[in-house]
Design an enzyme around this catalytic site. Structure first.
Site, PDB file in Angstrom:
ATOM      1  N   GLN A 104    -123.500 -40.964  -4.414  1.00 16.54           N
ATOM      2  CA  GLN A 104    -121.885 -41.022  -4.561  1.00 16.54           C
ATOM      3  C   GLN A 104    -121.473 -39.476  -4.081  1.00 16.54           C
ATOM      4  O   GLN A 104    -122.191 -38.730  -4.516  1.00 16.54           O
ATOM      5  CB  GLN A 104    -122.250 -41.048  -6.394  1.00 16.54           C
ATOM      6  CG  GLN A 104    -120.849 -40.832  -6.903  1.00 16.54           C
ATOM      7  CD  GLN A 104    -120.676 -40.970  -8.149  1.00 16.54           C
ATOM      8  OE1 GLN A 104    -121.011 -39.866  -9.357  1.00 16.54           O
ATOM      9  NE2 GLN A 104    -119.609 -41.727  -9.116  1.00 16.54           N
ATOM     10  N   TYR A 186    -112.455 -36.680 -12.295  1.00 15.47           N
ATOM     11  CA  TYR A 186    -112.423 -35.396 -10.804  1.00 15.47           C
ATOM     12  C   TYR A 186    -111.639 -35.831 -10.057  1.00 15.47           C
ATOM     13  O   TYR A 186    -110.084 -36.719 -10.165  1.00 15.47           O
ATOM     14  CB  TYR A 186    -114.048 -35.150 -10.542  1.00 15.47           C
ATOM     15  CG  TYR A 186    -114.806 -35.136 -11.340  1.00 15.47           C
ATOM     16  CD1 TYR A 186    -115.576 -34.024 -12.212  1.00 15.47           C
ATOM     17  CD2 TYR A 186    -116.074 -36.287 -12.112  1.00 15.47           C
ATOM     18  CE1 TYR A 186    -116.244 -34.050 -12.379  1.00 15.47           C
ATOM     19  CE2 TYR A 186    -116.873 -35.648 -13.512  1.00 15.47           C
ATOM     20  CZ  TYR A 186    -116.208 -34.607 -13.635  1.00 15.47           C
ATOM     21  OH  TYR A 186    -117.654 -34.722 -14.687  1.00 15.47           O
ATOM     22  N   ARG A 233    -116.143 -46.082  -7.457  1.00 15.51           N
ATOM     23  CA  ARG A 233    -116.032 -45.508  -9.082  1.00 15.51           C
ATOM     24  C   ARG A 233    -114.930 -44.994  -9.918  1.00 15.51           C
ATOM     25  O   ARG A 233    -114.315 -44.296  -9.002  1.00 15.51           O
ATOM     26  CB  ARG A 233    -117.543 -44.885  -9.331  1.00 15.51           C
ATOM     27  CG  ARG A 233    -117.320 -45.032 -11.148  1.00 15.51           C
ATOM     28  CD  ARG A 233    -118.624 -44.384 -11.841  1.00 15.51           C
ATOM     29  NE  ARG A 233    -119.587 -45.042 -12.344  1.00 15.51           N
ATOM     30  CZ  ARG A 233    -120.387 -44.634 -13.310  1.00 15.51           C
ATOM     31  NH1 ARG A 233    -120.334 -43.490 -13.945  1.00 15.51           N
ATOM     32  NH2 ARG A 233    -120.652 -45.676 -14.306  1.00 15.51           N
ATOM     33  N   GLY A 319    -127.564 -46.080 -17.474  1.00 11.97           N
ATOM     34  CA  GLY A 319    -127.083 -44.915 -17.062  1.00 11.97           C
ATOM     35  C   GLY A 319    -128.138 -43.972 -18.165  1.00 11.97           C
ATOM     36  O   GLY A 319    -129.281 -43.891 -17.782  1.00 11.97           O
ATOM     37  N   ARG A 320    -127.940 -43.869 -19.431  1.00 12.97           N
ATOM     38  CA  ARG A 320    -128.912 -42.983 -19.974  1.00 12.97           C
ATOM     39  C   ARG A 320    -130.228 -43.408 -20.166  1.00 12.97           C
ATOM     40  O   ARG A 320    -130.917 -42.776 -19.947  1.00 12.97           O
ATOM     41  CB  ARG A 320    -127.736 -42.490 -21.645  1.00 12.97           C
ATOM     42  CG  ARG A 320    -126.857 -40.976 -21.554  1.00 12.97           C
ATOM     43  CD  ARG A 320    -126.556 -41.653 -22.837  1.00 12.97           C
ATOM     44  NE  ARG A 320    -125.858 -42.751 -22.718  1.00 12.97           N
ATOM     45  CZ  ARG A 320    -125.222 -42.774 -23.594  1.00 12.97           C
ATOM     46  NH1 ARG A 320    -124.504 -42.351 -25.028  1.00 12.97           N
ATOM     47  NH2 ARG A 320    -123.661 -45.046 -22.896  1.00 12.97           N
TER      48      ARG A 320
HETATM   49  C1  LIG Z   1    -126.261 -36.624 -18.649  1.00  9.91           C
HETATM   50  C2  LIG Z   1    -125.218 -37.611 -17.685  1.00  9.91           C
HETATM   51  C3  LIG Z   1    -125.024 -37.079 -16.265  1.00  9.91           C
HETATM   52  C4  LIG Z   1    -123.602 -38.104 -15.594  1.00  9.91           C
HETATM   53  N1  LIG Z   1    -123.319 -38.007 -14.000  1.00  9.91           N
HETATM   54  C5  LIG Z   1    -122.262 -38.535 -13.981  1.00  9.91           C
HETATM   55  C6  LIG Z   1    -122.512 -38.612 -12.775  1.00  9.91           C
HETATM   56  O1  LIG Z   1    -122.875 -37.573 -11.648  1.00  9.91           O
HETATM   57  N2  LIG Z   1    -121.242 -39.201 -11.339  1.00  9.91           N
HETATM   58  C7  LIG Z   1    -120.609 -40.404 -12.330  1.00  9.91           C
HETATM   59  O2  LIG Z   1    -119.509 -41.121 -11.951  1.00  9.91           O
HETATM   60  N3  LIG Z   1    -120.832 -40.630 -13.472  1.00  9.91           N
HETATM   61  C8  LIG Z   1    -121.894 -40.261 -14.179  1.00  9.91           C
HETATM   62  N4  LIG Z   1    -122.390 -39.916 -15.670  1.00  9.91           N
HETATM   63  C9  LIG Z   1    -121.740 -40.898 -16.456  1.00  9.91           C
HETATM   64  C10 LIG Z   1    -122.754 -42.223 -15.853  1.00  9.91           C
HETATM   65  O3  LIG Z   1    -122.957 -43.532 -15.240  1.00  9.91           O
HETATM   66  C11 LIG Z   1    -122.378 -43.504 -17.174  1.00  9.91           C
HETATM   67  O4  LIG Z   1    -121.158 -44.232 -16.803  1.00  9.91           O
HETATM   68  C12 LIG Z   1    -122.560 -42.942 -18.649  1.00  9.91           C
HETATM   69  O5  LIG Z   1    -124.025 -42.370 -18.937  1.00  9.91           O
HETATM   70  C13 LIG Z   1    -121.956 -45.020 -19.692  1.00  9.91           C
HETATM   71  O6  LIG Z   1    -123.487 -45.505 -18.693  1.00  9.91           O
HETATM   72  P1  LIG Z   1    -125.237 -45.522 -19.999  1.00  9.91           P
HETATM   73  O7  LIG Z   1    -123.985 -46.104 -21.215  1.00  9.91           O
HETATM   74  O8  LIG Z   1    -125.355 -46.335 -19.413  1.00  9.91           O
HETATM   75  O9  LIG Z   1    -125.179 -44.092 -20.283  1.00  9.91           O
HETATM   76  C14 LIG Z   1    -123.702 -38.994 -16.933  1.00  9.91           C
HETATM   77  C15 LIG Z   1    -123.715 -39.504 -17.518  1.00  9.91           C
HETATM   78  C16 LIG Z   1    -124.817 -38.861 -18.446  1.00  9.91           C
HETATM   79  C17 LIG Z   1    -125.059 -39.344 -19.596  1.00  9.91           C
END
Ligand SMILES: Cc1cc2nc3c(=O)[nH]c(=O)nc-3n(C[C@H](O)[C@H](O)[C@H](O)COP(=O)(O)O)c2cc1C
Length: 362
Positions: A104, A186, A233, A319-320
């Site tokens: 990314q 961003y 994205r 994600g998490r």
């Molecule tokens: C610790 C953390 C770091 C993240 N870093 C990014 C990132 O670098 N780029 C991005 O587009 N989204 C980032 N996100 C958002 C995640 O990609 C994802 O969209 C979000 O956690 C929701 O998905 P989930 O419910 O499966 O966790 C981040 C989220 C978390 C919790």
């Protein structure tokens, strides 16, 4: 025993030139384990390879296109020789486990604090509009965001070039492609917004003008590495980083079809609910986009599989759950319980909370 509830996640799919063995994608996750020069940590190869061994695709964390693009502390870059040497090790480890990985690529714009950037760099954005709130710095804890300076048109052109150059370096290092970060408040999203972008030139005002910079980046990146290796994205209606789109529906009704025209590898939608939309951003996007789509945000195995079965997306990103379950795919396949992530170590340096979550086999 495979869990029939999640079977829809387990068929192969191709996203442009990238062939996935299943439809489970690791979402991009900033982990702040790089050093102050933006070089990924020695542990990054293991962290990513463990997760890539099961996933259909890993989207590596948001990564700067230049030192000036940095917002947070200890995030990686993909613009120096040392950074790319470290990324090459990550890619090799992922491919050795049969995984696929895209990078990314990111510019934070006004979402930045000077203590997190290299000396000599400046905070920039579409306009000189300050983002309220604070962000973490290693040196002084929580600090206000910097006041950004409005980018000149020639600087905008340079950033477009930086995105294309970074994409080329990523592919040269072995990445299967890149994901352009046009979400979550961003720089690209700041240009799309109505509150961070107050420009009166060809990059501000009308929807056509606000989309111009992101679309120039997509054009430059696809021209350099091929649309079949380029994803993007978006997060329609997402107000993270104090962003507002006064016209979310009208904006994305134009932006998503414009992206569709590039025949990208995929569109990745971080779903958010907003007052503007009668439904989430992923549903909005599905009706406006003819290519492959990844949906993300709050899914578990069952709800992700249900989304696929209903035709709502082609793949689902988690994600998490991927932070704390290196073998998430196997757990989804068998219906095993998940380990909860520890938020306290999301962004801390070192291996703790990064490579020490157990897999079931261990
Ligand atoms: C610790 C953390 C770091 C993240 N870093 C990014 C990132 O670098 N780029 C991005 O587009 N989204 C980032 N996100 C958002 C995640 O990609 C994802 O969209 C979000 O956690 C929701 O998905 P989930 O419910 O499966 O966790 C981040 C989220 C978390 C919790």
């Amino acid at each position: 025993m495979p869990n029939p509830e999640t079977a829809a996640l387990f068929s192969p799919v191709s996203l442009g030139a990238i062939e996935l063995r299943n439809r489970i994608v690791m979402a991009p996750l900033t982990r702040s384990r790089a050093d102050t020069a933006g070089v990924p940590s020695e542990h990054a190869a293991r962290y990513y390879a463990d997760r890539a061994a099961g996933a259909g695709l890993v989207i590596a964390e948001a990564t700067q296109i230049s030192f000036g693009a940095q917002g947070y502390c200890r995030t990686p870059g993909a613009h120096t020789t040392e950074q790319m040497a470290a990324w090459r090790k990550v890619v090799e480890a992922v491919h050795a486990r049969g995984g696929k990985i895209v990078l990314q690529i990111w510019h934070c714009g006004r979402a930045t604090a000077h203590l997190n950037r290299q000396p000599g760099t400046e905070a920039v954005g579409p306009s000189a509009v300050h983002q309220g709130g604070q962000m973490y710095t290693d040196q002084q804890g929580m600090q206000p965001h910097d006041m950004p300076r409005a980018l000149t048109t020639s600087e905008i052109g340079q950033i477009v070039t930086d995105f294309a150059d970074t994409a080329a370096r990523a592919v040269e290092a072995g990445f299967d492609g890149v994901e352009i970060h046009s979400a979550n408040g961003y720089l690209l999203h700041q240009f799309l917004s109505t509150n961070a972008n107050l420009r009166t030139d060809q990059y501000g005002g009308s929807i056509t003008n606000r989309m111009r910079f992101p679309l120039e980046i997509v054009e430059a990146v696809t021209a350099r590495i091929g649309a079949e290796r380029t994803g993007i994205r978006i997060s329609p209606g997402h107000t993270f980083n104090e962003l507002e789109e006064a016209d979310t529906f009208d904006l994305y009704r134009r932006y998503i079809p414009a992206l569709d025209g590039f025949k990208l590898a995929y569109l990745h939608v971080m779903r958010a609910f907003s007052n503007e939309l009668p439904y989430d951003g992923a549903s909005l996007a599905r009706g406006l986009y003819s290519g492959r789509m990844i949906a993300c945000g709050g899914y578990d195995g069952a709800s992700g599989a249900a989304l696929l079965a209903a035709g709502g997306a082609d793949a689902v990103a988690f994600g998490r759950a991927f932070i704390s379950n290196p073998d998430l795919v196997e757990r989804i396949r068998t219906g095993a319980a998940l380990t909860e992530p520890n938020q306290a170590t999301f962004y801390t340096p070192g291996p703790a909370g990064y490579i020490d979550y157990p897999s079931l086999a261990a």
